[in-house]
Design an enzyme around this catalytic site. Sequence first.
Site, PDB file in Angstrom:
ATOM      1  N   ARG A   1      49.199  37.752  38.360  1.00 12.43           N
ATOM      2  CA  ARG A   1      49.341  37.260  36.986  1.00 12.43           C
ATOM      3  C   ARG A   1      50.250  36.046  36.967  1.00 12.43           C
ATOM      4  O   ARG A   1      51.214  35.953  37.742  1.00 12.43           O
ATOM      5  CB  ARG A   1      49.915  38.375  36.104  1.00 12.43           C
ATOM      6  CG  ARG A   1      50.418  37.916  34.758  1.00 12.43           C
ATOM      7  CD  ARG A   1      50.813  39.068  33.861  1.00 12.43           C
ATOM      8  NE  ARG A   1      49.639  39.814  33.396  1.00 12.43           N
ATOM      9  CZ  ARG A   1      49.685  40.747  32.454  1.00 12.43           C
ATOM     10  NH1 ARG A   1      50.826  41.059  31.873  1.00 12.43           N
ATOM     11  NH2 ARG A   1      48.587  41.359  32.080  1.00 12.43           N
TER      12      ARG A   1
ATOM     13  N   LYS B   1      46.755  51.424  22.264  1.00 13.75           N
ATOM     14  CA  LYS B   1      46.024  50.163  22.127  1.00 13.75           C
ATOM     15  C   LYS B   1      45.056  50.233  20.953  1.00 13.75           C
ATOM     16  O   LYS B   1      44.494  51.300  20.661  1.00 13.75           O
ATOM     17  CB  LYS B   1      45.274  49.840  23.422  1.00 13.75           C
ATOM     18  CG  LYS B   1      46.200  49.620  24.610  1.00 13.75           C
ATOM     19  CD  LYS B   1      45.443  49.248  25.864  1.00 13.75           C
ATOM     20  CE  LYS B   1      46.389  49.033  27.038  1.00 13.75           C
ATOM     21  NZ  LYS B   1      45.674  48.649  28.276  1.00 13.75           N
TER      22      LYS B   1
ATOM     23  N   ARG C   1      49.049  35.558  24.129  1.00 13.74           N
ATOM     24  CA  ARG C   1      49.814  36.728  23.677  1.00 13.74           C
ATOM     25  C   ARG C   1      50.930  36.313  22.736  1.00 13.74           C
ATOM     26  O   ARG C   1      51.699  35.386  23.032  1.00 13.74           O
ATOM     27  CB  ARG C   1      50.388  37.496  24.862  1.00 13.74           C
ATOM     28  CG  ARG C   1      51.415  38.559  24.492  1.00 13.74           C
ATOM     29  CD  ARG C   1      51.682  39.509  25.640  1.00 13.74           C
ATOM     30  NE  ARG C   1      50.530  40.374  25.899  1.00 13.74           N
ATOM     31  CZ  ARG C   1      50.503  41.334  26.819  1.00 13.74           C
ATOM     32  NH1 ARG C   1      51.576  41.531  27.586  1.00 13.74           N
ATOM     33  NH2 ARG C   1      49.429  42.076  26.990  1.00 13.74           N
TER      34      ARG C   1
ATOM     35  N   GLU D   1      48.786  46.013  21.310  1.00 12.41           N
ATOM     36  CA  GLU D   1      49.430  47.050  22.112  1.00 12.41           C
ATOM     37  C   GLU D   1      50.770  47.387  21.470  1.00 12.41           C
ATOM     38  O   GLU D   1      51.606  46.513  21.254  1.00 12.41           O
ATOM     39  CB  GLU D   1      49.651  46.590  23.556  1.00 12.41           C
ATOM     40  CG  GLU D   1      48.365  46.374  24.338  1.00 12.41           C
ATOM     41  CD  GLU D   1      48.624  46.080  25.802  1.00 12.41           C
ATOM     42  OE1 GLU D   1      49.686  46.528  26.294  1.00 12.41           O
ATOM     43  OE2 GLU D   1      47.802  45.409  26.427  1.00 12.41           O
TER      44      GLU D   1
ATOM     45  N   LYS E   1      54.248  50.443  36.399  1.00 16.51           N
ATOM     46  CA  LYS E   1      53.816  49.116  36.832  1.00 16.51           C
ATOM     47  C   LYS E   1      54.965  48.484  37.603  1.00 16.51           C
ATOM     48  O   LYS E   1      56.092  48.409  37.106  1.00 16.51           O
ATOM     49  CB  LYS E   1      53.429  48.254  35.635  1.00 16.51           C
ATOM     50  CG  LYS E   1      53.011  46.831  36.038  1.00 16.51           C
ATOM     51  CD  LYS E   1      52.485  46.042  34.857  1.00 16.51           C
ATOM     52  CE  LYS E   1      53.579  45.664  33.896  1.00 16.51           C
ATOM     53  NZ  LYS E   1      53.080  44.799  32.796  1.00 16.51           N
TER      54      LYS E   1
ATOM     55  N   ARG F   1      46.672  43.298  40.713  1.00 15.91           N
ATOM     56  CA  ARG F   1      46.351  42.043  40.043  1.00 15.91           C
ATOM     57  C   ARG F   1      47.426  41.016  40.326  1.00 15.91           C
ATOM     58  O   ARG F   1      48.563  41.354  40.661  1.00 15.91           O
ATOM     59  CB  ARG F   1      46.213  42.261  38.534  1.00 15.91           C
ATOM     60  CG  ARG F   1      47.523  42.550  37.828  1.00 15.91           C
ATOM     61  CD  ARG F   1      47.301  42.863  36.369  1.00 15.91           C
ATOM     62  NE  ARG F   1      48.562  43.114  35.666  1.00 15.91           N
ATOM     63  CZ  ARG F   1      48.662  43.648  34.461  1.00 15.91           C
ATOM     64  NH1 ARG F   1      47.558  43.998  33.819  1.00 15.91           N
ATOM     65  NH2 ARG F   1      49.839  43.835  33.897  1.00 15.91           N
TER      66      ARG F   1
ATOM     67  N   TYR G   1      44.118  35.447  27.935  1.00 15.61           N
ATOM     68  CA  TYR G   1      44.378  35.648  26.510  1.00 15.61           C
ATOM     69  C   TYR G   1      45.677  34.943  26.142  1.00 15.61           C
ATOM     70  O   TYR G   1      46.496  34.607  27.014  1.00 15.61           O
ATOM     71  CB  TYR G   1      44.465  37.141  26.161  1.00 15.61           C
ATOM     72  CG  TYR G   1      45.351  37.946  27.079  1.00 15.61           C
ATOM     73  CD1 TYR G   1      46.724  38.077  26.840  1.00 15.61           C
ATOM     74  CD2 TYR G   1      44.823  38.588  28.194  1.00 15.61           C
ATOM     75  CE1 TYR G   1      47.526  38.821  27.678  1.00 15.61           C
ATOM     76  CE2 TYR G   1      45.614  39.325  29.046  1.00 15.61           C
ATOM     77  CZ  TYR G   1      46.963  39.451  28.782  1.00 15.61           C
ATOM     78  OH  TYR G   1      47.761  40.176  29.624  1.00 15.61           O
TER      79      TYR G   1
ATOM     80  N   LYS H   1      49.603  48.617  39.351  1.00 18.86           N
ATOM     81  CA  LYS H   1      49.711  49.655  38.334  1.00 18.86           C
ATOM     82  C   LYS H   1      49.189  50.958  38.935  1.00 18.86           C
ATOM     83  O   LYS H   1      48.074  51.002  39.469  1.00 18.86           O
ATOM     84  CB  LYS H   1      48.919  49.284  37.084  1.00 18.86           C
ATOM     85  CG  LYS H   1      49.393  48.001  36.423  1.00 18.86           C
ATOM     86  CD  LYS H   1      48.525  47.605  35.255  1.00 18.86           C
ATOM     87  CE  LYS H   1      48.739  48.530  34.080  1.00 18.86           C
ATOM     88  NZ  LYS H   1      48.001  48.050  32.874  1.00 18.86           N
TER      89      LYS H   1
ATOM     90  N   LYS I   1      41.393  45.836  30.005  1.00 23.65           N
ATOM     91  CA  LYS I   1      40.725  44.533  30.156  1.00 23.65           C
ATOM     92  C   LYS I   1      39.993  44.466  31.493  1.00 23.65           C
ATOM     93  O   LYS I   1      38.889  43.920  31.582  1.00 23.65           O
ATOM     94  CB  LYS I   1      41.757  43.411  30.048  1.00 23.65           C
ATOM     95  CG  LYS I   1      42.564  43.407  28.752  1.00 23.65           C
ATOM     96  CD  LYS I   1      43.585  42.282  28.753  1.00 23.65           C
ATOM     97  CE  LYS I   1      44.438  42.274  27.489  1.00 23.65           C
ATOM     98  NZ  LYS I   1      45.402  43.386  27.442  1.00 23.65           N
TER      99      LYS I   1
END
Length: 793
Positions: free
Chosen positions: A285, A218, A380, A445, A313, A283, A378, A300, A477
Amino acid sequence: MKFGQQLRTSLIRDYYYYYISYDDLKNSLKTPYVTEPTPSDPHPQRRAWTEDDEQRFVTELEGELDKVFTFQRVKSGEIVRRIKSSEKEVNEVLARQQRIIEGGARDGEEAPSEEDFMLLEEDLSDVIADVHDLAKFTQLNYTGFQKIIKKHDKMTSWHLKPVFAARLKAKPFFKDNYDAFVVKLSKLYDLVRTRGNPIRGDSAAGGGQQNFVRQTTKYWVHQDNITELKLIILKHLPVLVFNPSKEFDVKDSAISSIYYDNTDTWELYTGRLKKTEGAEAIRLRWYGGMDSETIFVERKTHREDWTGEKSVKARFALKEKNVNAFLAGKMTVESVFEKMRKDGKKSEKEIADLEQLAREIQYRVITRKLKPVTRSFYNRTAFQLPGDARVRISLDTELTMVREDNLDGRQRAGKNWRRMDIGIDYPFPQLPPEDVERFPYAVLEVKLQTQAGQEPPEWVRELTSSHLVEAVPKFSKFIHGTAICQPNRINLLPFWMPQMDVDIRKPVSHRFGISRPVNSAGYSTGDEQLDDDSDDDSVRGEGEENGDVDSEDARRLREYRQGRDPYEYRNGGVNALDVEERIAAQPLNSEDYPLYDSDEEDEEDALLAAKKAGGPKYWILLSKQKLERAGDLGLKLLSKIAPLPKPTPIPSNGATVGGLVAGNEVQAKRFKAPPGKRIHVPVRVEPKVYFAAERTFLSWLQFAIILGSIAATLLNFGDTVSLASAWGFTVIAAIALLYSAGLYLWRVDKIRKRRATGSYHDKYGPTALCVGLFAAVAVSFGLRIREDGWFER
């Protein structure tokens, strides 16, 4: 570097007359002197700023804004027309190629030659360079307006910033989104690069990819470099479009994630920060706006390398309407995958694996009392060959972290799994400052899947080592957002926090970036054709070489840009080091110099807490600290007085910039966490680390046993000298045993806590042991020789 100097060093020749006249505006802020300057008073007081001065300055500022806005509109329209023209030409060439292949060619029609594709590629490269130049032009001028307004308000005490903000909104030259250009150019460039045969495959971001492992690195990208970075990558990898049949929409690139944790223990945050074995992040998403019906539930899991496993993941899809019921345990796992089992698109084994994953996540959420704590948002832009995951690069822009918890007496998400008062309307102006963190950089990334021993592509290595990116390994993040948004609850901060205060921009790398084709008429200041560091006539602008009318512009531009940073192109244009690299490249004053004062911070925190509580504990800790500092000072004085050879200081060659050199000393910045907090320095701990500490202790123990055996043997002689020698060896053996045991316990404790305490090596123990053993042997021999009367003979 001051902005005026930055503007001069970043000018694009073709846009020379359309930049903000920053120096003229700055001079307009200076009113005449009240009295004439004299040698004794070269800078007398200036006349006060009046309303007439304000009107004059605002008129000039409006003129500059209109000039920049008009040029940006015209240039943007020109780029749109050029893209459409290039698209038409590419389609015509590909259609002709397809007719030749299918045998339906017209009379006299020939297949496209390699030269035809090369010309198309040059045209597209020129358009890409135009987009790059326009983005740089826009960014530089917007910064110029912000700087001059700030300077105006400071020098005149008249507040123009709020008024001029409305005028900027009326002519928003800086709000153009270049993503549509990037997507269109990526598609055309990929068609031309592959000669009409682009690689095809599954571009799905979610459905087909359930469990995947990648090697990920990253980087942070400054806002000034985002568009340039995208344009560089698209020349090697196409933009990954999940739905090619749909016209590009900005919201298609939006990604939102809700991270869960226990708000009492913060166990998921702590585990992910410390990278403990088996640490998890859970999480939810979704892609696009808040109306998305498909929510991906992800987990993850971090695995240490010594386990032989890879961090992974895993995720499964869930309907938005079922999320609350699933997380509360009211919806069974079997009912989640009931429709999937009826459709028969996945095998029974795949469904069973997904059910096991869903069951584990549901159990973990309920038993650990996990609640939504942080949202990340964000846009992407992903670059990847469809169906080929060997190289995947993603760039996340407009990164924002938002609080989702119900702490501090506010119901943000309530009983829902996410808050509903925001969507994807960046920058989320409706949120209070304490609820939002707008990250200042984009996050790049680079995800590689290479075989053992295989190197990544050369262009990827050049990109990641260029001036455009700043490496930040293991940036998260979730960790960053939680640490920033929960300042009163999170005391262990990630190691990249001090890096937020360092300007990550670097001088331009030599021969890296967007370049125009050789035959192109325009170029930017970064091209080789205009090298202002050379004073002779051997390096000239393109117009000068050809002797055309542009030579005068090139000469004036070179004269205007004489104030460039002397370190920018040092050593033939090699990229200068950034702040951390320059510090790392220089020898520091102490071999154990800590970059992060984590241990000192713990001691100071304990002292502050004891001071507030009062009592004898505070005075004990204070006395201990004073004694330690006095001891350190005494050791330093002894080291200076001792007649030992001193190193000769090496004169500085001036290669270090940024205020890091003072005489011959390298001034390195010590990063210190705020009171009550500690910087977590990542420490990799494997089982062999514990074994090494244990082997060291056993070596000391073995040595102590040998010394004890020698002492026991000497006791059997029975005389006075043997008894004294035995006592000497016994004392040394006991001291070595106690010292090694204490050192072993200290090391194990620090290793278990994953503390980077500067140095684990033993600087004093072996030396003291050797000195003590030598003294014991010397005394033993001396007494024996004295008793036998050898000195009397």
